[in-house]
Design a protein around this motif. Structure first.
Motif, PDB file in Angstrom:
ATOM      1  N   MET A   1      -9.722  10.585  -2.753  1.00  0.00           N
ATOM      2  CA  MET A   1      -8.774  10.230  -3.780  1.00  0.00           C
ATOM      3  C   MET A   1      -7.608   9.518  -3.098  1.00  0.00           C
ATOM      4  SD  MET A   1      -6.759  12.496  -6.688  1.00  0.00           S
ATOM      5  CE  MET A   1      -7.059  13.989  -5.864  1.00  0.00           C
ATOM      6  N   PHE A   2      -7.100   8.510  -3.770  1.00  0.00           N
ATOM      7  CA  PHE A   2      -5.972   7.765  -3.238  1.00  0.00           C
ATOM      8  C   PHE A   2      -5.020   7.472  -4.383  1.00  0.00           C
ATOM      9  CE2 PHE A   2      -3.733   3.859  -2.069  1.00  0.00           C
ATOM     10  CZ  PHE A   2      -3.316   4.172  -0.792  1.00  0.00           C
ATOM     11  N   SER A   3      -3.841   8.014  -4.313  1.00  0.00           N
ATOM     12  CA  SER A   3      -2.819   7.774  -5.336  1.00  0.00           C
ATOM     13  C   SER A   3      -1.800   6.790  -4.796  1.00  0.00           C
ATOM     14  CB  SER A   3      -2.111   9.078  -5.710  1.00  0.00           C
ATOM     15  OG  SER A   3      -3.035   9.985  -6.260  1.00  0.00           O
ATOM     16  N   LEU A   4      -1.332   5.916  -5.661  1.00  0.00           N
ATOM     17  CA  LEU A   4      -0.369   4.911  -5.235  1.00  0.00           C
ATOM     18  C   LEU A   4       0.733   4.794  -6.277  1.00  0.00           C
ATOM     19  CD1 LEU A   4       0.383   2.754  -3.166  1.00  0.00           C
ATOM     20  CD2 LEU A   4      -1.081   1.158  -4.419  1.00  0.00           C
ATOM     21  N   ALA A   5       1.837   5.455  -6.006  1.00  0.00           N
ATOM     22  CA  ALA A   5       2.980   5.374  -6.908  1.00  0.00           C
ATOM     23  C   ALA A   5       3.530   3.958  -6.904  1.00  0.00           C
ATOM     24  CB  ALA A   5       4.054   6.373  -6.479  1.00  0.00           C
ATOM     25  N   GLY A   6       3.871   3.461  -8.065  1.00  0.00           N
ATOM     26  CA  GLY A   6       4.430   2.116  -8.163  1.00  0.00           C
ATOM     27  C   GLY A   6       3.427   1.041  -7.786  1.00  0.00           C
ATOM     28  N   ALA A   7       2.157   1.257  -8.124  1.00  0.00           N
ATOM     29  CA  ALA A   7       1.097   0.328  -7.727  1.00  0.00           C
ATOM     30  C   ALA A   7       1.370  -1.096  -8.204  1.00  0.00           C
ATOM     31  CB  ALA A   7      -0.247   0.808  -8.265  1.00  0.00           C
ATOM     32  N   HIS A   8       2.054  -1.230  -9.307  1.00  0.00           N
ATOM     33  CA  HIS A   8       2.335  -2.567  -9.837  1.00  0.00           C
ATOM     34  C   HIS A   8       3.278  -3.365  -8.929  1.00  0.00           C
ATOM     35  CE1 HIS A   8       5.613  -0.072 -11.281  1.00  0.00           C
ATOM     36  NE2 HIS A   8       6.317  -1.165 -11.508  1.00  0.00           N
ATOM     37  N   GLU A   9       3.936  -2.681  -7.998  1.00  0.00           N
ATOM     38  CA  GLU A   9       4.849  -3.351  -7.070  1.00  0.00           C
ATOM     39  C   GLU A   9       4.415  -3.209  -5.611  1.00  0.00           C
ATOM     40  OE1 GLU A   9       8.352  -1.120  -7.992  1.00  0.00           O
ATOM     41  OE2 GLU A   9       8.995  -2.547  -9.533  1.00  0.00           O
ATOM     42  N   ALA A  10       3.278  -2.570  -5.373  1.00  0.00           N
ATOM     43  CA  ALA A  10       2.891  -2.195  -4.012  1.00  0.00           C
ATOM     44  C   ALA A  10       2.153  -3.283  -3.243  1.00  0.00           C
ATOM     45  CB  ALA A  10       2.031  -0.934  -4.053  1.00  0.00           C
ATOM     46  N   PHE A  11       1.673  -4.314  -3.931  1.00  0.00           N
ATOM     47  CA  PHE A  11       0.845  -5.323  -3.273  1.00  0.00           C
ATOM     48  C   PHE A  11       1.609  -6.615  -3.030  1.00  0.00           C
ATOM     49  CE2 PHE A  11      -2.034  -2.416  -5.314  1.00  0.00           C
ATOM     50  CZ  PHE A  11      -3.052  -2.267  -4.383  1.00  0.00           C
ATOM     51  N   ILE A  12       1.244  -7.289  -1.939  1.00  0.00           N
ATOM     52  CA  ILE A  12       1.823  -8.601  -1.649  1.00  0.00           C
ATOM     53  C   ILE A  12       0.838  -9.674  -2.118  1.00  0.00           C
ATOM     54  CG2 ILE A  12       3.311  -7.812   0.208  1.00  0.00           C
ATOM     55  CD1 ILE A  12       1.208  -8.610   2.216  1.00  0.00           C
ATOM     56  N   GLU A  13       1.209 -10.919  -1.977  1.00  0.00           N
ATOM     57  CA  GLU A  13       0.441 -12.022  -2.544  1.00  0.00           C
ATOM     58  C   GLU A  13      -1.006 -12.091  -2.083  1.00  0.00           C
ATOM     59  OE1 GLU A  13       2.386 -15.784  -2.294  1.00  0.00           O
ATOM     60  OE2 GLU A  13       4.269 -14.991  -3.069  1.00  0.00           O
ATOM     61  N   ASP A  14      -1.299 -11.726  -0.846  1.00  0.00           N
ATOM     62  CA  ASP A  14      -2.675 -11.842  -0.349  1.00  0.00           C
ATOM     63  C   ASP A  14      -3.558 -10.654  -0.745  1.00  0.00           C
ATOM     64  OD1 ASP A  14      -1.793  -9.814   1.305  1.00  0.00           O
ATOM     65  OD2 ASP A  14      -2.240 -10.857   3.174  1.00  0.00           O
ATOM     66  N   GLY A  15      -3.022  -9.745  -1.552  1.00  0.00           N
ATOM     67  CA  GLY A  15      -3.794  -8.606  -2.040  1.00  0.00           C
ATOM     68  C   GLY A  15      -3.711  -7.362  -1.183  1.00  0.00           C
ATOM     69  N   GLN A  16      -3.034  -7.443  -0.062  1.00  0.00           N
ATOM     70  CA  GLN A  16      -2.861  -6.287   0.825  1.00  0.00           C
ATOM     71  C   GLN A  16      -1.699  -5.442   0.314  1.00  0.00           C
ATOM     72  OE1 GLN A  16      -4.788  -5.676   3.774  1.00  0.00           O
ATOM     73  NE2 GLN A  16      -6.043  -7.255   2.800  1.00  0.00           N
TER      74      GLN A  16
END
Length: 68
Positions: A1-16
């Motif tokens: 399981m992997f939770s990511l708070a604020g996922a809508h802001e967690a990624f940069i342009e290259d998808g990382q």
């Protein structure tokens, strides 16, 4: 399981993921899951198995316990 708070802001342009430690944790989680699936497919001799995931509880008898 992997939770990511604020996922809508967690990624940069290259998808990382913007935070390298989170990127590594995600990669490790996916790798462990793929390993678990490969083991399940290749070792069909384990006819009865029980997988335990965090925050889950079962009263099923344990015959083989596989942890990823």
């Amino acid at each position: 399981m992997f939770s990511l708070a604020g996922a809508h802001e967690a990624f940069i342009e290259d998808g990382q993921l913007a935070q390298p430690d989170l990127q590594q944790r995600l990669a490790d989680t996916v790798s462990a899951f793929v390993h678990l699936v490969e083991t399940d497919v290749r070792y069909v001799c384990l006819r009865r198995r029980w997988y335990e995931f965090p925050a889950e509880y079962t009263e099923a008898p344990v015959t083989h316990r596989a942890e990823g």
